[in-house]
Design an enzyme around this catalytic site. Structure first.
Site, PDB file in Angstrom:
ATOM      1  N   SER A   1       0.805  -1.216   0.000  1.00 40.15           N
ATOM      2  CA  SER A   1       0.000   0.000   0.000  1.00 40.15           C
ATOM      3  C   SER A   1       0.841   1.270   0.000  1.00 40.15           C
ATOM      4  O   SER A   1       0.296   2.348  -0.204  1.00 40.15           O
ATOM      5  CB  SER A   1      -0.951   0.006   1.194  1.00 40.15           C
ATOM      6  OG  SER A   1      -0.224  -0.015   2.389  1.00 40.15           O
TER       7      SER A   1
ATOM      8  N   HIS B   1       1.365   3.757   7.214  1.00 39.36           N
ATOM      9  CA  HIS B   1       0.811   4.677   6.221  1.00 39.36           C
ATOM     10  C   HIS B   1       1.219   6.112   6.520  1.00 39.36           C
ATOM     11  O   HIS B   1       1.764   6.408   7.572  1.00 39.36           O
ATOM     12  CB  HIS B   1      -0.721   4.579   6.179  1.00 39.36           C
ATOM     13  CG  HIS B   1      -1.223   3.427   5.361  1.00 39.36           C
ATOM     14  ND1 HIS B   1      -2.544   3.082   5.294  1.00 39.36           N
ATOM     15  CD2 HIS B   1      -0.576   2.532   4.584  1.00 39.36           C
ATOM     16  CE1 HIS B   1      -2.682   2.034   4.508  1.00 39.36           C
ATOM     17  NE2 HIS B   1      -1.507   1.670   4.073  1.00 39.36           N
TER      18      HIS B   1
ATOM     19  N   ASP C   1      -7.793   6.165   4.924  1.00 41.33           N
ATOM     20  CA  ASP C   1      -7.833   4.927   5.705  1.00 41.33           C
ATOM     21  C   ASP C   1      -9.080   4.751   6.568  1.00 41.33           C
ATOM     22  O   ASP C   1      -9.125   3.828   7.373  1.00 41.33           O
ATOM     23  CB  ASP C   1      -6.605   4.850   6.620  1.00 41.33           C
ATOM     24  CG  ASP C   1      -5.358   4.522   5.840  1.00 41.33           C
ATOM     25  OD1 ASP C   1      -5.486   4.156   4.669  1.00 41.33           O
ATOM     26  OD2 ASP C   1      -4.259   4.629   6.411  1.00 41.33           O
TER      27      ASP C   1
END
Lengths: 180, 167
Positions: free
Chosen positions: A57, A96, A123
């Site tokens: 990701s 992230h 998210d």
């Protein structure tokens, strides 16, 4: 009968001191690894100073199998930083990037929103049901350093446990059988 | 003593040590680079400005971003992540940072760019504080190395004042 007595002889021929030495040296290896890990925990202030990237990701920045070094300082979290966070109800931490930060006037608490560089949306879908923001206590650390590929060792070992057992067995055998 | 196993072990240990040392040196060599990036941002238009049904203000902007980040690239640079954030203070929050646009620059050739865009992420306040609000537009970048330490910096650019009324 000759075979059994041979075996007994070979066991008898193992010298007691040598066995002890080998056990001690094995113990030294294990404890020094533990010392390094705990020492890193103290220096970085993060409960897990090194993490392996498990998903794509954050590509092309971080690929699966890369290693990240985390640091958890008192400094406030700001947009753009790459953080590792835990979401309630999920076991595996996520790496992230922070895209929004709101820091409270009165309490100084922060609320942040994250997004994977390679993901289309933010998210909120990954967070616990109804959760809109991450708070400080969700965050395990921010990524400060990067080492490519090394994490593949752990990925292979967790996904193919048989390789792990073969490796441990081989190493153990090596330690026991090696003279000097 | 000089069995195959010992020799293989010694060779492997030596190879890994050298590799680790080289990674460290490459990462340290990034410090020799002193970048001089430039950037400019203009707010061209406010497309709409409203209060959402849940009470938070939201605004949509058209932006013109131009930047030259070529000096950030060294031999150890894998990519540069660049984003534009609106930063402002409200009675409720000391600091609000809202990312409006971001991009990944994969190579030095792409590091000089010019883009005309609406905000990629929604510009929503926590509450209804955006009318007449001043905010700073800041261009941040995060340099992702091939190996070693990551670095980041920013340029704070001209402020902008949102209108007093929804539109």
């Amino acid at each position: 009968m000759g075979w059994i007595s041979d075996q007994i002889d070979s066991i008898k021929s193992l010298q007691f001191r040598q066995v002890i030495t080998q056990i001690v040296s094995l113990g030294m290896i294990v404890t020094s690894a533990l010392i390094i890990w705990k020492g890193l925990m103290c220096i970085t202030g993060s409960e897990s100073p090194v993490v392996v990237v498990l998903s794509g990701s954050m590509e092309p920045g971080f690929k699966r199998g890369d290693i990240l070094f985390l640091h958890m300082s008192k400094e406030p979290i700001r947009a753009g930083e790459i953080v590792v966070f835990n979401v309630d109800g999920r076991e595996i931490p996520i790496v992230h990037r922070v895209i929004k930060v709101h820091e409270r006037q009165d309490t100084g608490e922060v609320e942040v929103l994250t997004k994977g560089d390679n993901n289309f949306g933010d998210d909120r879908l990954l967070y616990a049901h109804g959760q809109l923001w991450l708070q400080r206590h969700h965050i395990m650390g921010r990524a400060v350093g990067f080492l490519p590929y090394v994490g593949w060792v752990t990925i292979i070992m967790t996904e193919k446990p048989i390789i792990k057992y073969i490796l441990i067995g081989a190493l153990g055998l090596l330690v026991i059988t090696s003279k000097e | 003593m000089h069995s195959f196993g010992y020799r293989a072990n010694a060779l492997l240990t030596f190879a890994i040590t050298i590799l680790a040392l080289m990674c460290a040196i490459v990462s340290l060599s990034d410090n020799l680079n002193s970048p001089t990036p430039t950037a400019q941002v203009q707010v061209l238009n406010i497309n709409w400005f409203q209060k959402k049904p849940d009470g938070d203000d939201e605004v949509s902007l058209t932006l013109n971003i131009s930047a030259n980040l070529q000096s950030l690239f060294t031999w150890n640079t894998k990519q540069v992540f660049v984003f534009l954030a609106a930063e402002y203070e409200t009675p409720k929050n000391v600091l609000n940072q809202v990312s409006l646009w971001d991009g990944i620059i994969p190579s030095k050739e792409h590091a000089k760019f010019w883009i005309h865009t609406t905000n990629k992420y929604r510009f929503i306040d926590q509450g209804s504080n955006l009318r007449g609000r001043d905010f700073n537009l800041t261009l941040h970048w995060h340099v992702m190395p091939k190996t070693g330490k990551m670095s980041a910096d920013k340029i704070v650019m001209s402020g902008y004042r949102l209108p007093e009324a929804y539109r």
